[in-house]
Scaffold this motif. Structure first.
Motif, short mmCIF file in Angstrom:
data_model
loop_
_atom_site.label_atom_id
_atom_site.label_comp_id
_atom_site.label_asym_id
_atom_site.label_seq_id
_atom_site.Cartn_x
_atom_site.Cartn_y
_atom_site.Cartn_z
N SER A 41 -15.47 -25.43 43.79
CA SER A 41 -16.11 -23.68 44.46
C SER A 41 -14.75 -23.27 44.42
O SER A 41 -13.72 -23.89 45.09
N PRO A 42 -14.93 -22.03 44.16
CA PRO A 42 -13.19 -20.83 43.74
C PRO A 42 -13.44 -20.44 44.64
O PRO A 42 -13.64 -20.55 45.43
N PRO A 43 -11.34 -20.21 44.74
CA PRO A 43 -11.13 -19.39 46.02
C PRO A 43 -11.42 -17.59 46.12
O PRO A 43 -11.55 -17.61 44.69
N VAL A 44 -12.41 -17.42 46.62
CA VAL A 44 -12.20 -15.59 46.24
C VAL A 44 -11.38 -14.74 47.52
O VAL A 44 -11.63 -15.40 48.93
N ASP A 45 -10.84 -13.79 47.15
CA ASP A 45 -10.63 -12.82 47.51
C ASP A 45 -11.50 -11.23 47.96
O ASP A 45 -12.59 -11.13 46.84
N ALA A 58 -10.18 -16.20 41.56
CA ALA A 58 -9.85 -17.70 40.69
C ALA A 58 -10.67 -18.00 39.70
O ALA A 58 -11.20 -19.62 40.74
N LEU A 59 -10.39 -18.15 38.20
CA LEU A 59 -11.08 -19.13 37.97
C LEU A 59 -10.40 -18.90 36.66
O LEU A 59 -10.60 -18.46 35.08
N PRO A 60 -9.27 -19.35 36.54
CA PRO A 60 -8.48 -20.33 35.57
C PRO A 60 -9.38 -20.83 34.26
O PRO A 60 -9.42 -21.78 35.22
N ARG A 79 -21.85 -18.72 39.77
CA ARG A 79 -21.91 -20.22 38.99
C ARG A 79 -21.27 -19.94 37.73
O ARG A 79 -21.62 -19.30 37.03
N GLY A 80 -20.43 -21.55 37.64
CA GLY A 80 -20.66 -21.23 35.45
C GLY A 80 -19.36 -22.87 35.62
O GLY A 80 -20.12 -23.53 36.18
N GLU A 122 -9.33 -10.92 34.32
CA GLU A 122 -8.10 -9.62 34.87
C GLU A 122 -6.79 -11.13 35.51
O GLU A 122 -7.58 -11.49 36.44
N ASP A 123 -6.55 -11.51 34.83
CA ASP A 123 -5.25 -12.45 35.01
C ASP A 123 -5.84 -14.00 35.80
O ASP A 123 -5.20 -14.13 36.40
N GLY A 124 -6.87 -14.38 35.07
CA GLY A 124 -6.93 -15.18 35.65
C GLY A 124 -8.58 -15.75 36.40
O GLY A 124 -8.74 -16.62 36.77
N CYS A 125 -8.22 -13.98 36.47
CA CYS A 125 -9.75 -13.84 37.65
C CYS A 125 -10.68 -13.04 37.74
O CYS A 125 -10.64 -12.43 36.78
N LEU A 126 -11.66 -13.83 37.81
CA LEU A 126 -12.63 -12.44 37.70
C LEU A 126 -12.91 -11.35 38.95
O LEU A 126 -12.87 -11.14 40.07
#
Length: 139
Positions: A41-45, A58-60, A79-80, A122-126
């Protein structure tokens, strides 16, 4: 170097090693029942303005075509799949900390959003912009 400095250095090094071991354990020993199961699970702000929610996930290395976004009431689901880059396939792995494979992020927004207004990488983030519902924005 004073004894206290050596002790602090050794303690910091030990904590770093434990953190790395825990990351590797989560990454490699999470039971996956079937091929295609969710592995991470990716981190999210999450930010909130008067009129919208802004999620930065964060989805690099993930391409836009490998991401699916769903908004169901107050629940946002992303998801992905993060694929191993073709450049490193077949290479010996000396360190692997960025998760690979299928991912799922699901969380509840503080209030219902009316719609997904915009999305982009943007910069590796969704980056997701979610408009607040008319009644929620008036609060």
């Amino acid at each position: 170097m004073a004894f206290g400095d050596i002790e602090r250095w050794m303690w910091a090094d030990a904590c770093d090693l434990l953190a790395r071991a825990e990351r590797l354990h989560r990454q490699f020993f999470t039971p996956l029942a079937v091929e295609g199961a969710i592995g991470w699970s990716p981190p999210v702000d999450l930010y909130e303005t008067e009129s919208e929610f802004i999620a930065l996930i964060a989805l690099p290395g993930v391409t836009p075509g490998d991401v699916e976004i769903r908004l169901m009431g107050r629940t946002l689901e992303v998801r992905g799949h993060r694929r191993l880059p073709a450049l490193v396939r077949g290479a010996a792995i000396h360190r692997l900390e960025i998760p690979q494979g299928r991912f799922l992020l699901r969380f509840t927004l503080p209030e219902a959003a009316a719609a997904l207004e915009a999305q982009g990488f943007e910069d590796g983030c969704l980056l997701l912009r979610l408009a607040k519902s008319a009644q929620g924005a008036k609060r």
